[in-house]
Design a protein around this motif. Structure first.
Motif, PDB file in Angstrom:
ATOM      1  N   LEU A 125     103.080  40.785  78.515  1.00  0.00           N
ATOM      2  CA  LEU A 125     102.131  40.336  79.524  1.00  0.00           C
ATOM      3  C   LEU A 125     101.889  41.396  80.583  1.00  0.00           C
ATOM      4  N   ILE A 132      96.842  32.895  76.507  1.00  0.00           N
ATOM      5  CA  ILE A 132      98.254  32.776  76.163  1.00  0.00           C
ATOM      6  C   ILE A 132      98.370  31.909  74.907  1.00  0.00           C
ATOM      7  N   HIS A 156     100.764  30.084  72.165  1.00  0.00           N
ATOM      8  CA  HIS A 156     102.122  29.563  72.014  1.00  0.00           C
ATOM      9  C   HIS A 156     102.137  28.522  70.914  1.00  0.00           C
ATOM     10  N   GLU A 171      96.882  28.552  77.682  1.00  0.00           N
ATOM     11  CA  GLU A 171      96.307  28.917  78.985  1.00  0.00           C
ATOM     12  C   GLU A 171      95.285  30.020  78.774  1.00  0.00           C
ATOM     13  N   VAL A 195      95.688  34.064  85.831  1.00  0.00           N
ATOM     14  CA  VAL A 195      96.851  33.867  84.963  1.00  0.00           C
ATOM     15  C   VAL A 195      98.087  34.542  85.537  1.00  0.00           C
ATOM     16  N   PRO A 247      99.834  31.029  87.316  1.00  0.00           N
ATOM     17  CA  PRO A 247      99.933  30.474  85.956  1.00  0.00           C
ATOM     18  C   PRO A 247     100.151  28.969  85.998  1.00  0.00           C
ATOM     19  N   HIS A 249     100.492  26.857  82.967  1.00  0.00           N
ATOM     20  CA  HIS A 249     101.301  26.298  81.888  1.00  0.00           C
ATOM     21  C   HIS A 249     102.752  26.762  81.998  1.00  0.00           C
ATOM     22  N   TYR A 266     104.842  27.597  79.743  1.00  0.00           N
ATOM     23  CA  TYR A 266     105.171  28.760  78.908  1.00  0.00           C
ATOM     24  C   TYR A 266     104.715  30.052  79.585  1.00  0.00           C
ATOM     25  N   THR A 267     103.532  30.042  80.184  1.00  0.00           N
ATOM     26  CA  THR A 267     103.054  31.221  80.907  1.00  0.00           C
ATOM     27  C   THR A 267     103.989  31.546  82.068  1.00  0.00           C
ATOM     28  N   GLN A 268     104.450  30.521  82.744  1.00  0.00           N
ATOM     29  CA  GLN A 268     105.385  30.733  83.844  1.00  0.00           C
ATOM     30  C   GLN A 268     106.679  31.369  83.353  1.00  0.00           C
ATOM     31  N   LEU A 292     106.899  33.357  80.712  1.00  0.00           N
ATOM     32  CA  LEU A 292     106.561  34.754  80.425  1.00  0.00           C
ATOM     33  C   LEU A 292     106.555  35.582  81.704  1.00  0.00           C
TER      34      LEU A 292
END
Length: 275
Positions: free
Chosen positions: A217, A229, A231, A237, A244, A248, A250, A252-254, A256
């Motif tokens: 990322l 993103i 997943h 996202e 992003v 963020p 979502h 999962y993004t958080q 990352l």
């Protein structure tokens, strides 16, 4: 480039891919790529990033793989094209740059020969036109266009130069879409930064859209207009790079974002501590 819903859509995908009886690699995954934008597709290994790239290029073995949905490119559903029609698109309208340049280039052929083959795959014409296209393309990726350089074999170049040759081969016909699949992961940090800058400049100067596929990322921040993103086979996202990376939504993004390396910070006494 700012978020603009009226911007022309070059590619719109809504696709599911399953290998045999295994769980789907892509599950009703939806994604749009706009003309002239750099879109990052980020996800961990096995999330389906390269499967999408192979689907766009028509390189998925349809006899062993279940593919459902639509991949519409410039008004045409790529999933309905025959192999002969797909060969006419690959390299001309949609091009690919892979991770390992020294594996992708033919070690037994000089650079001039490989660039000629890339040009003649879609164009017939006199040698003078071919030579002119080769030299112009090399200059566009900041490589020498001299006879001395063109006589080199891949093993006589640095990894960074070899990657630029691959990029030159990919952009020679000014494709509408360039797919860069982990194209900088084999490079050192400085060369990686140079290649990322080159992708950004090529998009700006030619109007070419770029799908930049990465598991990292942090590497996309400086070149991409939007980030998607991926997943577990779905886009979880999608937004502008700023949105992003700074807000963020979502989980999962958080995760990352939390896993991104942080720069050390020095205390007044001179000892380093991470932040």
């Amino acid at each position: 480039m700012t978020e603009n819903p009226q911007h022309d859509v070059l590619l719109a995908a809504r696709v599911s891919v399953r290998y045999g009886e295994k769980p789907p690699v892509l599950r009703d995954m939806e994604l749009q790529i706009r003309r002239g934008e750099v879109l990052a597709l980020v996800g961990q290994s096995g999330s389906g990033k390269s499967t999408l790239a192979m689907g766009i290029l028509g390189l998925i073995d349809r006899k062993r793989t279940q593919v459902e949905g639509v991949i519409e490119f410039d008004g045409c559903d790529l999933l309905k094209l025959r192999e002969r029609e797909l060969r006419g698109l690959r390299g001309r309208k949609v091009a690919l740059v892979l991770q390992s340049p020294l594996s992708s280039l033919n070690p037994a052929l000089k650079i001039r020969t490989q660039l000629k083959e890339a040009w003649r795959a879609h164009v017939s014409g006199p040698n003078a036109d071919c030579e002119g296209a080769i030299r112009s393309t090399l200059e566009s990726v900041s490589l020498p266009s001299s006879d001395e350089f063109l006589r080199k074999y891949p093993s006589q170049m640095s990894v960074g130069q070899a990657q630029r040759v691959l990029i030159a081969m990919a952009v020679m016909h000014r494709p509408a879409l360039l797919i860069a699949d982990e194209a900088t992961s084999a490079l050192d940090v400085i060369t990686q930064s140079e290649i990322l800058g080159l992708f950004r400049e090529l998009s700006r100067s030619t109007g070419m859209a770029i799908l930049y596929i990465s598991h990292d990322l942090a590497s996309v921040a400086g070149i991409c207009d939007r980030i998607a993103i991926l997943h577990e086979g779905q886009i979880v996202e999608l937004g502008t790079t700023e949105q992003v990376l700074t807000s963020p939504r979502h989980e999962y993004t958080q995760r990352l974002m939390a896993a991104m390396p942080k720069m050390p910070q020095r205390h007044a006494a001179g000892k380093a501590a991470t932040v």
